[in-house]
Write an enzyme that holds these catalytic residues in place. Sequence first.
Site, PDB file in Angstrom:
ATOM      1  N   TYR A   1      -4.437   2.072  12.539  1.00  0.00           N
ATOM      2  CA  TYR A   1      -3.829   1.994  11.212  1.00  0.00           C
ATOM      3  C   TYR A   1      -4.905   1.901  10.139  1.00  0.00           C
ATOM      4  O   TYR A   1      -4.912   2.668   9.166  1.00  0.00           O
ATOM      5  CB  TYR A   1      -2.895   0.785  11.140  1.00  0.00           C
ATOM      6  CG  TYR A   1      -2.345   0.513   9.759  1.00  0.00           C
ATOM      7  CD1 TYR A   1      -1.270   1.247   9.265  1.00  0.00           C
ATOM      8  CD2 TYR A   1      -2.891  -0.480   8.950  1.00  0.00           C
ATOM      9  CE1 TYR A   1      -0.753   1.003   7.996  1.00  0.00           C
ATOM     10  CE2 TYR A   1      -2.390  -0.731   7.680  1.00  0.00           C
ATOM     11  CZ  TYR A   1      -1.328   0.011   7.210  1.00  0.00           C
ATOM     12  OH  TYR A   1      -0.827  -0.228   5.961  1.00  0.00           O
TER      13      TYR A   1
ATOM     14  N   ASN B   1       3.080   7.934   0.213  1.00  0.00           N
ATOM     15  CA  ASN B   1       3.323   6.552   0.615  1.00  0.00           C
ATOM     16  C   ASN B   1       3.639   6.378   2.094  1.00  0.00           C
ATOM     17  O   ASN B   1       3.347   5.331   2.674  1.00  0.00           O
ATOM     18  CB  ASN B   1       4.481   5.984  -0.217  1.00  0.00           C
ATOM     19  CG  ASN B   1       5.023   4.691   0.363  1.00  0.00           C
ATOM     20  OD1 ASN B   1       4.423   3.637   0.234  1.00  0.00           O
ATOM     21  ND2 ASN B   1       6.176   4.768   1.012  1.00  0.00           N
TER      22      ASN B   1
END
Length: 255
Positions: A160, A89
């Site tokens: 990202y 995560n």
Amino acid sequence: MHDLSDKSILVTGASKGIGAAIAARLGAAGARLVLHYGSDRRGAQQAAGDIGNDRKTLIRADFTDRSAADVLWDEAERWAGDIDVLVNNAGVMLWGGGFESPNADWDRVWDESLEVNLLAPARLLRRAVGHFLKKGGGTIVTVSSWSAQRGSTNPDNIAYAASKAALHAATQTVARAYAAQGVLAYVVAPGVVDTRLSEQFAATQGGAEKLASGLAMGEWVPPSEIAELVAWLASGRSRHLCGATLDVNGASYVR
């Protein structure tokens, strides 16, 4: 409620946002948890606050250090004895690395984004696959982003989106290569989730209300819904979803 009392689970980025919600939910389901954090130990402690000390350990690892992921896995395995589920995560969304930025800023943002969002999680994928093959199976849940499929609306976030897309592909490769050996790998792709990162992103898009008004449900995704999905996947009751990308965006992006 899913019973995870027979599972030992490593959760990365457990100190805030989606990771903290996942940690709390898995703990409530009875799992033994290895909770990774980068710098915010207090956040990880809060996320695990209702979990007994015998069912949790907190481990710091700086994913900008290429060796940190291997150290994390080794420490997690020593504590747990056996790991059943990896929840990949942890991630960063950095600013200032857009097309008009100076080369130094562009390079800095790309370097850190790739280290934290791709290379460290990929190391953990590798360790998990090796471990799971030896023990006869296990589960990997990668928390990605809808940016990995649709790109980002803010070009400053190109690193990202690209790093998340690469980890997405890596997780799907694991699924295709090792499903027959019991290694189950899934990708969860959230949209706009009610977290600090989304608040920062909203500020670049005209504010939270404007961002929400463009969503099909008119609201951000609660982190608890992502956590509930991860708990379901961790239970092992969805074997033939292996390889799937599970979109959680309130119908704002339908493929």
